[in-house]
Scaffold this active site. Sequence first.
Site, short mmCIF file in Angstrom:
data_model
loop_
_atom_site.label_atom_id
_atom_site.label_comp_id
_atom_site.label_asym_id
_atom_site.label_seq_id
_atom_site.Cartn_x
_atom_site.Cartn_y
_atom_site.Cartn_z
N HIS A 116 0.84 -1.20 0.00
CA HIS A 116 0.00 0.00 0.00
C HIS A 116 0.88 1.25 0.00
O HIS A 116 0.96 1.98 0.99
CB HIS A 116 -0.94 0.03 1.20
CG HIS A 116 -2.11 -0.90 1.06
ND1 HIS A 116 -2.01 -2.15 0.54
CD2 HIS A 116 -3.42 -0.75 1.36
CE1 HIS A 116 -3.19 -2.74 0.52
NE2 HIS A 116 -4.08 -1.92 1.01
N HIS A 147 -14.19 -5.46 -3.50
CA HIS A 147 -13.54 -4.29 -2.88
C HIS A 147 -12.90 -3.46 -3.98
O HIS A 147 -12.27 -4.00 -4.88
CB HIS A 147 -12.49 -4.81 -1.90
CG HIS A 147 -11.76 -3.77 -1.10
ND1 HIS A 147 -12.26 -2.51 -0.87
CD2 HIS A 147 -10.56 -3.82 -0.45
CE1 HIS A 147 -11.39 -1.84 -0.12
NE2 HIS A 147 -10.35 -2.60 0.13
N GLU A 163 -10.48 -1.09 -3.62
CA GLU A 163 -9.11 -0.60 -3.46
C GLU A 163 -8.25 -1.16 -4.61
O GLU A 163 -8.39 -2.34 -4.99
CB GLU A 163 -8.54 -0.99 -2.09
CG GLU A 163 -7.28 -0.20 -1.77
CD GLU A 163 -6.87 -0.21 -0.31
OE1 GLU A 163 -7.44 -0.98 0.49
OE2 GLU A 163 -5.94 0.56 0.03
N ASP A 216 -5.45 -2.46 -5.13
CA ASP A 216 -4.73 -3.75 -5.10
C ASP A 216 -5.63 -4.90 -5.56
O ASP A 216 -5.14 -5.96 -5.96
CB ASP A 216 -4.11 -4.04 -3.72
CG ASP A 216 -5.04 -3.88 -2.55
OD1 ASP A 216 -6.00 -3.10 -2.65
OD2 ASP A 216 -4.81 -4.54 -1.51
N HIS A 262 -12.49 -3.53 4.58
CA HIS A 262 -11.62 -2.52 5.10
C HIS A 262 -12.06 -1.09 4.74
O HIS A 262 -11.76 -0.14 5.45
CB HIS A 262 -10.23 -2.87 4.53
CG HIS A 262 -9.18 -1.87 4.43
ND1 HIS A 262 -8.41 -1.66 3.32
CD2 HIS A 262 -8.73 -1.01 5.36
CE1 HIS A 262 -7.52 -0.73 3.55
NE2 HIS A 262 -7.68 -0.33 4.76
N ASP A 291 -10.16 -8.62 1.90
CA ASP A 291 -9.12 -8.24 2.86
C ASP A 291 -9.22 -9.00 4.19
O ASP A 291 -8.20 -9.26 4.85
CB ASP A 291 -9.21 -6.74 3.19
CG ASP A 291 -8.51 -5.87 2.16
OD1 ASP A 291 -7.63 -6.37 1.43
OD2 ASP A 291 -8.85 -4.67 2.08
N TYR A 333 -1.03 -8.09 9.82
CA TYR A 333 -1.92 -7.55 8.78
C TYR A 333 -3.13 -6.87 9.44
O TYR A 333 -3.53 -5.76 9.08
CB TYR A 333 -2.37 -8.69 7.86
CG TYR A 333 -3.25 -8.24 6.73
CD1 TYR A 333 -2.72 -7.77 5.55
CD2 TYR A 333 -4.64 -8.24 6.88
CE1 TYR A 333 -3.53 -7.33 4.52
CE2 TYR A 333 -5.46 -7.80 5.87
CZ TYR A 333 -4.90 -7.35 4.68
OH TYR A 333 -5.72 -6.90 3.68
N HIS A 374 -5.49 -11.79 0.05
CA HIS A 374 -4.05 -11.71 0.33
C HIS A 374 -3.64 -12.95 1.12
O HIS A 374 -4.33 -13.31 2.09
CB HIS A 374 -3.71 -10.50 1.21
CG HIS A 374 -4.06 -9.17 0.61
ND1 HIS A 374 -3.42 -8.65 -0.48
CD2 HIS A 374 -4.98 -8.24 0.98
CE1 HIS A 374 -3.93 -7.46 -0.77
NE2 HIS A 374 -4.89 -7.20 0.09
#
Length: 399
Positions: free
Chosen positions: A25, A81, A83, A85, A147, A166, A194, A227
């Site tokens: 990130h 999600h 985000e 990534d 998240h 996440d 994490y 992840h």
Amino acid sequence: MLQLKEIRKNIYSIKAISYNELDFHGTVFRNDEGASYNAYLVIDEEVTLIDTVEHEFNEAFLKTIDTVLNGRPIDNIIINHVEPDHSSSFLAVFAKYPNAKCYCSEKAEKPMQNMFFANVEYKTVKTMDSINTGKYTFNFILTPFVHWPDNMVTYLVEEKILFSNDAFGNLVANNNLYDDQYDLGLLLRASKEYYANIVMPCAKFVLKTLKEIEDLGIEIELICPAHGIIWRSHIADILEQYKKWANFESKKNKVVIVYDTIWGNTEIITNELGSKLADQGLEVRIFRAGKHRPSLIMTEILDASAIVVGTSNFNSTMLPTIADFIERMYGLKPKGKIGAVYGAYGWSKAHVNRVKDKLKECDIDVIDEDITSNYKPDTTTLDITSVLADKIVEALNAK
Ligand code: FEO
């Protein structure tokens, strides 16, 4: 590298692994191992892709998908999600499969339009909305703020698989897919790190999500996060840990000391205070801000009961490394901690109250006692570290 594995018949893990990505990130989360971005492909009468990966893997990701599909199109893309990534290769995927239906939460729609395609017709879903792809049913469960506001998870009913994005992830970047292929202690430690650095500010939403999953009574045989590793043998362990972390269950006797020093005087107090606290039977973890990586410090803070901060005076305030640490902690919002402050100075002690105020802003209950030393600590100053140590123990016992 891209790793493709069939995890159940016609269900594939597509894992983009970056061993070099020690800054996760941006530069926010320095880690030891690198990272993985996991997407999943489910083949049925319709083909469904769950999440995408970082855009740097676009080409390899599309090629890997095609080795499974062999020219067949993707019919559904589930965006758990927004985000980047998980979503930044969406552009490339959708460009190749423009007829795919795209499912996301209502909160995801606008960010997806802003960041990626404005002209895609996103189908927004709510908790327990579902799609059927032939023999498979996908249920959606919104998990806002685990998240980001848009997060959701997807449950594949017939296979009892939770695609959790996440949640329950970690930065274990490796070719082994499953939890039972690793040492459990290592995995829980990586998951704790994490959690502490990504999920901790969302604790109350984590509890809500865990309760919702419990109330829905869904059976889970696999947790497939976006992840790290897939949980299959230690699902109860990771759920239990999440509950503890989200409740800020702390070790009653654990103290984290974070300090920095210019000429070594604050370090002398640190060593003395650490030793006195250890003599009182406490577990003491000492970190030097600016030297130890912040993600490690935050991991230790998650289950500590006391946070003690030491800093030299620097132009009438704390050292920038300490300011950085406290600001990071402010954002990650640990709860239920007590705090204390100490530090050396030359001609102004203003820094100590400034640190206390900052700790109070972090919702930390600050002990009304501090140790300051004009230049090098003398015997008297070192002796009174016992007073602060006693007050810390007293405050911990009163918790
Ligand atoms: Fe892995 Fe919130 O992104």
